[in-house]
Design an enzyme around this catalytic site. Structure first.
Site, PDB file in Angstrom:
ATOM      1  N   LYS A 158      -6.327 -13.122  -2.330  1.00 33.66           N
ATOM      2  CA  LYS A 158      -5.733 -11.778  -2.427  1.00 33.66           C
ATOM      3  C   LYS A 158      -4.572 -11.786  -3.423  1.00 33.66           C
ATOM      4  CE  LYS A 158      -7.273 -10.587   2.193  1.00 33.66           C
ATOM      5  NZ  LYS A 158      -6.993 -10.616   3.626  1.00 33.66           N
ATOM      6  N   GLN A 205      -2.049 -11.562   7.735  1.00 40.77           N
ATOM      7  CA  GLN A 205      -3.373 -12.195   7.784  1.00 40.77           C
ATOM      8  C   GLN A 205      -3.725 -12.563   9.228  1.00 40.77           C
ATOM      9  OE1 GLN A 205      -5.475 -12.588   5.024  1.00 40.77           O
ATOM     10  NE2 GLN A 205      -6.957 -13.102   6.627  1.00 40.77           N
ATOM     11  N   ASP A 232      -3.689  -2.343   5.037  1.00 45.88           N
ATOM     12  CA  ASP A 232      -4.914  -2.785   5.725  1.00 45.88           C
ATOM     13  C   ASP A 232      -5.501  -1.641   6.551  1.00 45.88           C
ATOM     14  OD1 ASP A 232      -6.027  -5.220   5.275  1.00 45.88           O
ATOM     15  OD2 ASP A 232      -4.817  -6.316   6.729  1.00 45.88           O
TER      16      ASP A 232
END
Ligand code: NAP
Length: 284
Positions: free
Chosen positions: A53, A97, A120
């Site tokens: 990412k 994460q 997200d």
């Protein structure tokens, strides 16, 4: 004729090209989009995901920073990190994460990230907004799936969609987004008797279970679009999806590969949400 393969890696590269133009345009207003990734512990797979990412951020000109907390980090430490990032004007998007170590409750994170930085799209506020039909940020994986369907020219409106999996990060938001686009949606899960009876009705079949090769050719309608979200590490076979690719390809009309399908598009959509978050600060 075998199904057309929807190349998520190629579509992600196209997306990066368009995002580069948007970051350049933001730069002319002295705004550089920024993404902060918080990683707790040293799960090797999570490290690889975060590194990918961050690399993608560099490619499109998004400022990026990693915040590494040790595996024993307390909830207070994690919350303090998120609070600092919520208030940092260089950071437009925050990513924690998953999975977190067992002693840290993911709901804690879901509540602590400012909704306008939750790129997200997984916080309670954002998921609630999605249910109400006014998403702040669409969750990255389902957004990537919809982008792939659109790119392939597959109509969603009025079609039968079946989503296998009901997690809060993939299955549920996926179902909501397909419903919002006019599909008639069925959601299946581990308690669904006779899964094939449902999947065989699907014009659009999305598999998000984490069960290698669960979807076999006899479960797929001829000509269907089959989207494989699964990422499964199978000993001796590397990474495989939830769909038995080769035989299903002979039946389906479109299919996504693993790797090289939904995965790269998930990362591309994370960057798209981050750039969008930065653009919103100009309008605020
Ligand atoms: P999850 O939280 O474990 O949820 C899995 C879902 O699949 C659950 O709803 C479960 O049902 C259902 N399921 C499990 N076995 C089943 C079976 N035999 N028949 C029907 N349904 C079954 O997983 P997730 O986070 O949604 O992720 C799903 C997969 O997608 C994983 O392989 C993950 O690695 C992958 N993933 C990929 C991306 C990407 O970027 N490509 C992003 C996120 C996740 P119950 O609810 O009844 O337990």
């Amino acid at each position: 004729m075998p199904a057309h393969v929807i190349d998520g890696a190629a579509l992600a590269r196209d997306t990066y090209g368009r995002l580069k133009e948007r970051t350049a345009s933001l730069g002319r207003s002295n705004v550089r989009p920024g993404l902060a990734a918080v990683l707790v512990g040293d799960n090797p797979a999570s490290r690889i995901y975060v590194r990918n990412k961050m690399r993608a951020c560099n490619e499109v000109g998004v400022h990026n920073e990693e915040h590494l907390l040790d595996a024993g980090a307390t909830p207070e430490t994690l919350l303090a990190t998120l609070d600092k990032l919520n208030r940092d004007p260089r950071v437009h998007g925050i990513l924690v994460q998953l999975p977190l170590p067992a002693h840290l409750d993911p709901e804690l994170v879901a509540k602590a990230i400012a909704p306008e930085k939750d790129v997200d799209g997984l916080s309670w506020v954002n998921l609630g907004a999605l249910v109400s039909g006014r998403p702040v940020f669409e969750p990255c994986t389902p957004r990537g799936v919809v982008a792939m369907l659109d790119h392939a020219g597959i109509s969603i409106d009025g079609r039968e969609a079946v989503v296998v999996g009901r997690s809060a990060i993939v299955g549920k938001p996926m179902a909501l987004m397909l419903m919002a686009r006019g599909a008639t949606v069925t959601v299946c899960h581990s308690r669904t008797p006779d899964l094939g009876q449902h999947t065989r009705r699907a014009d659009i079949l999305v598999a998000a279970t984490g069960r290698p090769r669960l979807i076999t050719a006899d479960m797929v309608k001829v000509g269907a679009a089959v989207i494989d979200v699964g990422i499964n590490r199978v000993e001796g076979k590397g990474i495989t999806g939830d769909v038995d690719f080769a035989p299903v390809r002979e039946v389906a009309g479109w299919i996504t590969p693993v790797p090289g399908g939904v995965g790269p598009m998930t990362v591309a959509m994370l960057l798209a949400n981050t750039v969008q978050a930065a653009e919103r600060t100009l309008r605020a």
